[in-house]
Design a protein around this motif. Structure first.
Motif, PDB file in Angstrom:
ATOM      1  N   ASP A   1       0.811  -1.215   0.000  1.00 37.20           N
ATOM      2  CA  ASP A   1       0.000   0.000   0.000  1.00 37.20           C
ATOM      3  C   ASP A   1       0.846   1.267   0.000  1.00 37.20           C
ATOM      4  O   ASP A   1       0.365   2.343  -0.396  1.00 37.20           O
ATOM      5  CB  ASP A   1      -0.923   0.012   1.226  1.00 37.20           C
ATOM      6  N   THR A   2       2.094   1.164   0.474  1.00 33.68           N
ATOM      7  CA  THR A   2       2.952   2.352   0.524  1.00 33.68           C
ATOM      8  C   THR A   2       3.971   2.380  -0.604  1.00 33.68           C
ATOM      9  O   THR A   2       4.721   3.348  -0.735  1.00 33.68           O
ATOM     10  CB  THR A   2       3.703   2.408   1.867  1.00 33.68           C
ATOM     11  N   GLU A   3       4.022   1.321  -1.420  1.00 30.23           N
ATOM     12  CA  GLU A   3       5.044   1.264  -2.473  1.00 30.23           C
ATOM     13  C   GLU A   3       4.919   2.433  -3.434  1.00 30.23           C
ATOM     14  O   GLU A   3       5.911   3.050  -3.824  1.00 30.23           O
ATOM     15  CB  GLU A   3       4.941  -0.062  -3.233  1.00 30.23           C
ATOM     16  N   TRP A   4       3.688   2.768  -3.828  1.00 34.44           N
ATOM     17  CA  TRP A   4       3.514   3.854  -4.797  1.00 34.44           C
ATOM     18  C   TRP A   4       3.944   5.197  -4.229  1.00 34.44           C
ATOM     19  O   TRP A   4       4.401   6.081  -4.968  1.00 34.44           O
ATOM     20  CB  TRP A   4       2.063   3.905  -5.255  1.00 34.44           C
ATOM     21  N   LEU A   5       3.813   5.365  -2.886  1.00 35.91           N
ATOM     22  CA  LEU A   5       4.298   6.595  -2.260  1.00 35.91           C
ATOM     23  C   LEU A   5       5.817   6.678  -2.332  1.00 35.91           C
ATOM     24  O   LEU A   5       6.385   7.744  -2.629  1.00 35.91           O
ATOM     25  CB  LEU A   5       3.834   6.661  -0.807  1.00 35.91           C
ATOM     26  N   TYR A   6       6.491   5.538  -2.044  1.00 36.23           N
ATOM     27  CA  TYR A   6       7.954   5.528  -2.105  1.00 36.23           C
ATOM     28  C   TYR A   6       8.459   5.743  -3.530  1.00 36.23           C
ATOM     29  O   TYR A   6       9.510   6.369  -3.747  1.00 36.23           O
ATOM     30  CB  TYR A   6       8.494   4.203  -1.555  1.00 36.23           C
TER      31      TYR A   6
ATOM     32  N   PRO B   1      18.366  10.223  -3.872  1.00 37.26           N
ATOM     33  CA  PRO B   1      17.465   9.176  -3.372  1.00 37.26           C
ATOM     34  C   PRO B   1      17.378   9.233  -1.847  1.00 37.26           C
ATOM     35  O   PRO B   1      18.303   9.676  -1.171  1.00 37.26           O
ATOM     36  CB  PRO B   1      18.137   7.881  -3.844  1.00 37.26           C
ATOM     37  N   ILE B   2      16.248   8.782  -1.320  1.00 33.78           N
ATOM     38  CA  ILE B   2      16.077   8.823   0.135  1.00 33.78           C
ATOM     39  C   ILE B   2      17.063   7.894   0.834  1.00 33.78           C
ATOM     40  O   ILE B   2      17.321   8.044   2.041  1.00 33.78           O
ATOM     41  CB  ILE B   2      14.631   8.461   0.532  1.00 33.78           C
ATOM     42  N   THR B   3      17.671   6.956   0.110  1.00 33.55           N
ATOM     43  CA  THR B   3      18.657   6.056   0.710  1.00 33.55           C
ATOM     44  C   THR B   3      19.971   6.763   1.034  1.00 33.55           C
ATOM     45  O   THR B   3      20.785   6.249   1.786  1.00 33.55           O
ATOM     46  CB  THR B   3      18.930   4.866  -0.232  1.00 33.55           C
ATOM     47  N   SER B   4      20.194   7.950   0.439  1.00 35.55           N
ATOM     48  CA  SER B   4      21.433   8.694   0.684  1.00 35.55           C
ATOM     49  C   SER B   4      21.257   9.813   1.704  1.00 35.55           C
ATOM     50  O   SER B   4      22.195  10.562   1.977  1.00 35.55           O
ATOM     51  CB  SER B   4      21.965   9.290  -0.624  1.00 35.55           C
TER      52      SER B   4
ATOM     53  N   VAL C   1      17.897   1.788  15.228  1.00 34.32           N
ATOM     54  CA  VAL C   1      18.793   2.340  14.217  1.00 34.32           C
ATOM     55  C   VAL C   1      17.994   2.878  13.028  1.00 34.32           C
ATOM     56  O   VAL C   1      17.135   2.182  12.466  1.00 34.32           O
ATOM     57  CB  VAL C   1      19.793   1.263  13.741  1.00 34.32           C
ATOM     58  N   SER C   2      18.250   4.146  12.673  1.00 28.98           N
ATOM     59  CA  SER C   2      17.641   4.813  11.505  1.00 28.98           C
ATOM     60  C   SER C   2      16.125   4.939  11.593  1.00 28.98           C
ATOM     61  O   SER C   2      15.458   5.174  10.579  1.00 28.98           O
ATOM     62  CB  SER C   2      18.020   4.076  10.208  1.00 28.98           C
ATOM     63  N   SER C   3      15.553   4.782  12.778  1.00 34.76           N
ATOM     64  CA  SER C   3      14.093   4.837  12.895  1.00 34.76           C
ATOM     65  C   SER C   3      13.561   6.257  13.026  1.00 34.76           C
ATOM     66  O   SER C   3      12.368   6.498  12.805  1.00 34.76           O
ATOM     67  CB  SER C   3      13.628   4.015  14.100  1.00 34.76           C
TER      68      SER C   3
ATOM     69  N   ILE D   1       5.233   7.255   5.162  1.00 38.59           N
ATOM     70  CA  ILE D   1       6.545   6.706   4.809  1.00 38.59           C
ATOM     71  C   ILE D   1       7.663   7.598   5.348  1.00 38.59           C
ATOM     72  O   ILE D   1       7.478   8.791   5.583  1.00 38.59           O
ATOM     73  CB  ILE D   1       6.695   6.532   3.278  1.00 38.59           C
ATOM     74  N   ARG D   2       8.835   6.989   5.521  1.00 36.94           N
ATOM     75  CA  ARG D   2      10.021   7.689   6.007  1.00 36.94           C
ATOM     76  C   ARG D   2      10.851   8.124   4.809  1.00 36.94           C
ATOM     77  O   ARG D   2      11.182   7.296   3.950  1.00 36.94           O
ATOM     78  CB  ARG D   2      10.842   6.775   6.915  1.00 36.94           C
ATOM     79  N   ILE D   3      11.223   9.402   4.775  1.00 42.88           N
ATOM     80  CA  ILE D   3      11.892   9.918   3.569  1.00 42.88           C
ATOM     81  C   ILE D   3      13.299  10.448   3.832  1.00 42.88           C
ATOM     82  O   ILE D   3      13.957  10.940   2.922  1.00 42.88           O
ATOM     83  CB  ILE D   3      11.037  11.018   2.916  1.00 42.88           C
TER      84      ILE D   3
END
Length: 743
Positions: free
Chosen positions: A531-536, A625-628, A643-645, A655-657
Motif C-alpha cells: 500500500d505504501t510502495e507507490w508513495l515511495y 534518493p532517500i537512501t542517501s 537504528v535509523s528509525s 513513509i520515512r523519507i
C-alpha cells in the motif's frame, strides 16, 4: 628437624684407595651432575681429604634442594647420596579477594609451583597473607595451610584464609581545628569516621586503612597548606582501637596558625633563556589571593615544561617561600637552574615482541640527534597509545651526560586481532547481531585488514577493508574497501554494492587529510507494505541509481588512549560530492566531534566527562534518493531508539523519507568503579534533531546508563537507554551492546 649425615669410610691402610678415581651422585634430580661438580669443588684425581668432603656436603645442602646428604668412599669412588626435598606441585589461596588480587598475592608470598618445599617458607607465606590483610583493614585473620601429597615427592599447597574483621573508625577528633571544616580537613585523608549510610557510593565507610595511617597527618597538613595556613602543624595519628567490637577512635593534635595571602611573586632565572614575562603568563599563583600549595606545584611543573620545551631537559625549578608572619603575607619565589641544552643520544625500544621497531619509531617525534622537547616526548607517548597496538606505553629518560640522554621506550603488546560483535534488541528488529574479524597490526607491519559482517532479522552487510596508515613508513596512507549490503529499511529492502579507495596524508602528528572515491549502486526492492510502495516510488524515480562521488576529509585526534580516552579531542569532517557521472547528484557536508576531560587532577576521583556532537547537511544538485539522506537513532546517535528509525515523513505521514539536515548531542559522565579490572559505569543523555528543510521536523531525547569494561576479548559496553517522551509510532529499544567500538 634437618639432619645432615656425613659417613666417611676411609681406608687408611690401603695406599692406592686414597686417590679419587670417580665421583658419583645418587638421587640427584634438582641440579645437573656438572653443576654439582662445580659446587663440591672436588675433582677426579684428587687425594681424599675429609675436610673437603665435609665442606662439599655443606655446600650441596646450602643449595636448599635437599633434605639429607651423606657421602661414601669405596674402591676409589666418592659417592654422594642425596634425598630431595618434596616439590611444590601447586599453590592455591582460598577465601581471599578476586582472581586479580590473588595474582598479586601469589607474587608476594614467596612460594610458587616448582619450588622445593620448605616449612620456613610456608610459615613466612602465612605471615605475608595476614600482613596484607591487616594493611587492607582486616584484623584477626586466620590462615591455615593444607598439604595434599601428589605422587611420592610433591605437595599441593592450599592456603585457606578466614578473613578477619574490619576495624571501623567511629569517631575522628581534630583537637585545635577551628578555621577549616572537617570535610575540608579530611579531603585527602584515607582514614575518616564512618558516615551515616557509609556503604553508599560517595559516603565514607569508616574502614581503617592501616597502610595510610602514618601518612594521613601529612595529608591533613597539606589540606591546610592548600588553604593558606603555612604555619599549621598536625601530629601523627593516635588510634584507640577496641578489638572487642572492632571499633576505633582517631585523634589528631592541630595548631592552625594564620592564613597567608600572596604579597608577591619573584622568578629567579640564573640563565635568561626565556623572557620572565612568558613564564608569568602561565603561573596559577596570583598576588592578593590566599596561598595555595597546589598552585605552586602546578607552577613548578608548568615552568619546567616550558623550559624543557626549549631543550633544557635537566632544568630544575625550586620553589621557596618568604613569609612575613606579622602581616600574614608570603612571597613566592621560583629558583630556576636550566643547565645545558640536551640532545637525544639514542632511542631504545623494548617489549615489542611482534611489532617491528620501525612502526614504533615512525610515531615518535624525537629521534637520535634531535633537540629534547618535553611536549614532543609526551605527545609521542600518546601517539603510541592511540595506535591501539599496545596495552601499556611508557617512555623514560636516561641521562647520559650533561647534554645528552637516551629515551627508553617500553611497550606491552596488546591483542590487535579482534573478534568484534554487537548485540541489540528492539520491538521491530528483535535480536540484532553484528560481528567482524579485524587485525589492526598485520604481521606487526602496522597495516590493518577487516572483514565486517552485520546480521539481523532485517539487515545483512559484508565489508572487506585493507588499509595502510603509513605507506612505506611515509606520512601517506591508503585504503581499499568493497561492500555489499541488504537492509530492510522498515518499509522496503535496500541492496547496495560498491567499493571505495582512499588516499591520505598526515599533516601533523594529530591531523590527517584524505581524499576518497566511491562507486556504488543501490536498489530498492521487496516493499514490506504494498500500500505504501507507490508513495515511495515518488521519491525513488531511478531504479538502480549509480553513485560516483569524491570525498575530501580531515581527521584530528590528540586523545591519550585508543578505546577509552581520558583527555583530548577527536574531530572529523568531510564533504561528499556526488555527480562525477552516475545518477545521484548532491553535496553532503558532515562533521563529528568528541571531547574528553579527566577530573582526576581537579576532584581527585576517576571521573571522565565526554561530549559528542555530529551534524550534517545535504544540498540537492539533482537526484537525491532517500537512501542517501540522513537518518537518526541507534548507539551512534540517539540511544533508546532503533537504528535509523527517527526520520521525517512524507505529507501523508505514511513513509520515512530521510532528512537533509541532522544534528545530535551526547553527554556522558564515566566513573571508574574497578581500576584493576578496567571497569567503569557511565550516565548519559542524548538529544537529536533531523528535518527536510530545517532541524525541527523530528526532535528526540533519551537518557540512561552504561557499563564499560576492557575485557580480555576487547572493550565491552552494555547500554541501558530510556527514551524521553517517545511518540506513539517510535521504534524504541531498552538494551544495546557493543564490543570493540569507541565512544
Amino acid at each position: 628437624m634437618r639432619k645432615v649425615f656425613c659417613i666417611m669410610l676411609l681406608l687408611w691402610s690401603v695406599a692406592w684407595a686414597k686417590e679419587i678415581s670417580a665421583i658419583r651422585y645418587e638421587g640427584l634430580s634438582s641440579i645437573s651432575n656438572v653443576l654439582a661438580d662445580e659446587i663440591i669443588g672436588i675433582k677426579v684425581g684428587d687425594n681424599l681429604d675429609v675436610a673437603k668432603v665435609d665442606k662439599a656436603v655443606v655446600a650441596l645442602y646450602s643449595q636448599g634442594y635437599f633434605e639429607d646428604i651423606y657421602a661414601d668412599f669405596s674402591d676409589g669412588v666418592l659417592t654422594f647420596y642425596v634425598k630431595q626435598k618434596p616439590k611444590v606441585a601447586s599453590v592455591e589461596v582460598k577465601g581471599y579477594g578476586s582472581e586479580q588480587e590473588k595474582e598479586t598475592l601469589y607474587s608476594q608470598i614467596g612460594i610458587k609451583k616448582g619450588d622445593s618445599y620448605d616449612e620456613t617458607k610456608l610459615n613466612r607465606a602465612k605471615n605475608v597473607i595476614r600482613t596484607v590483610l591487616e594493611y587492607q583493614g582486616y584484623y584477626g585473620t586466620v590462615v591455615e595451610a593444607d598439604m595434599a601429597k601428589v605422587g611420592d615427592d610433591a605437595y599441593a599447597i592450599t592456603f585457606n584464609v578466614n578473613q578477619g574483621e574490619n576495624i571501623i573508625i567511629k569517631n575522628a577528633q581534630y583537637d585545635g581545628r577551628e578555621k577549616l571544616k572537617v570535610k575540608e580537613l579530611e579531603e585527602l585523608s584515607a582514614n575518616r569516621a564512618k558516615q551515616f549510610m557509609g556503604w553508599l557510593w560517595g559516603r565514607n565507610d569508616g574502614k581503617l586503612r592501616l597502610a595510610d595511617l602514618e601518612y594521613d597527618g601529612a595529608r591533613i597538613q597539606d589540606a591546610y597548606m592548600r588553604k593558606g595556613f603555612l604555619d599549621a602543624s598536625v601530629s601523627q595519628a593516635f588510634l584507640d582501637a577496641n578489638f572487642g567490637d572492632y571499633s576505633a577512635n582517631l585523634y589528631y593534635k592541630i595548631k592552625e596558625g594564620e592564613r597567608y595571602k600572596v604579597s608577591g611573586i619573584k622568578i629567579i632565572l640564573h640563565v635568561p633563556v626565556i623572557e620572565e614575562e612568558e613564564l608569568r603568563k602561565i603561573l596559577k599563583v596570583k598576588e592578593g589571593v590566599y596561598f595555595n600549595i597546589e598552585e605552586v606545584r602546578a607552577d613548578v611543573e608548568s615552568i619546567r615544561q616550558k623550559i624543557a620545551d626549549l631543550g633544557y631537559a635537566f632544568a630544575r625549578v625550586s620553589p621557596d617561600l618568604d613569609k612575613d608572619q606579622e602581616k600574614a603575607e608570603v612571597k613566592v619565589l621560583y629558583l630556576i637552574q636550566v643547565g645545558q641544552k640536551v640532545r637525544i643520544n639514542d632511542v631504545l625500544i623494548s617489549g615489542n615482541s611482534r611489532t617491528a621497531d620501525r612502526i614504533i619509531r615512525r610515531e615518535l617525534l624525537l629521534a637520535p640527534g634531535d633537540m629534547y622537547k618535553l611536549s614532543d616526548l609526551r605527545e609521542s607517548e600518546n601517539a603510541l597509545k592511540r595506535l591501539g597496538y599496545f596495552g601499556k606505553v611508557k617512555i623514560d629518560e636516561r641521562r647520559v651526560s650533561e647534554s645528552a640522554m637516551d629515551l627508553l621506550v617500553n611497550v606491552e603488546e596488546a591483542r590487535t586481532g579482534e573478534l568484534m560483535f554487537g548485540l541489540g534488541y528492539g520491538s521491530y528488529d528483535k535480536l540484532m547481531v553484528n560481528a567482524s574479524i579485524r587485525e589492526r597490526n598485520l604481521f606487526g607491519t602496522g597495516q590493518s585488514g577487516q572483514i565486517y559482517a552485520d546480521w539481523s532479522y532485517r539487515r545483512q552487510l559484508v565489508n572487506v577493508t585493507l588499509s595502510n596508515p603509513r605507506v612505506l613508513d611515509s606520512k601517506y596512507s591508503a585504503s581499499f574497501s568493497v561492500f555489499h549490503s541488504l537492509y530492510w529499511n522498515w518499509d522496503y529492502r535496500e541492496q547496495t554494492t560498491g567499493g571505495s579507495i582512499t588516499a591520505g596524508r598526515l599533516l601533523t602528528n594529530t591531523l590527517r587529510a584524505s581524499l576518497g572515491y566511491t562507486l556504488s549502486t543501490t536498489r530498492v526492492l521487496d516493499f514490506y507494505n504494498a500500500d505504501t510502495e507507490w508513495l515511495y516510488r515518488q521519491y525513488l524515480t531511478i531504479d538502480r541509481p549509480v553513485k560516483s562521488a569524491i570525498t575530501p576529509g580531515l581527521y584530528f585526534d590528540n586523545t591519550d588512549d585508543y578505546y577509552f580516552p581520558k583527555n583530548g579531542a577527536i574531530i572529523s569532517a568531510y564533504m561528499e560530492y556526488a555527480g562525477l557521472g552516475g545518477d545521484e547528484q548532491y553535496t553532503k557536508f558532515y562533521g563529528k566531534m568528541a571531547l574528553y576531560y579527566h577530573f582526576k587532577s581537579l576532584l581527585g576521583i576517576d571521573l571522565i566527562a565526554r561530549y559528542k556532537t555530529q551534524a550534517g547537511a545535504i544540498i540537492e544538485n539533482g537526484y537525491v534518493p532517500i537512501t542517501s539522506k540522513f537518518y537518526m537513532g541507534g548507539i551512534s546517535s540517539v540511544r533508546g531508539y532503533q537504528v535509523s528509525s527517527l526520520t521525517p515523513r512524507d505529507p501523508s505521514g505514511a513513509i520515512r523519507i530521510g532528512g537533509n539536515y541532522m544534528m545530535t548531542h551526547s553527554g556522558e559522565l564515566s566513573y571508574g568503579i574497578l581500576e584493576k579490572a578496567q571497569m567503569r559505569i557511565a550516565l548519559f543523555t542524548d538529544y537529536g534533531m533531523i528535518g527536510v528543510d530545517n532541524l525541527r521536523d523530528t526532535v528526540r531525547a533519551s537518557w540512561g546508563f552504561a557499563v564499560e569494561w576492557v575485557s580480555p576479548m576487547g572493550p565491552i559496553v552494555l547500554v541501558f537507554p530510556r527514551p524521553i517522551n517517545p511518540q506513539p509510532n517510535d521504534r524504541t529499544s531498552t538494551f544495546e551492546f557493543t564490543m570493540g567500538t569507541r565512544f
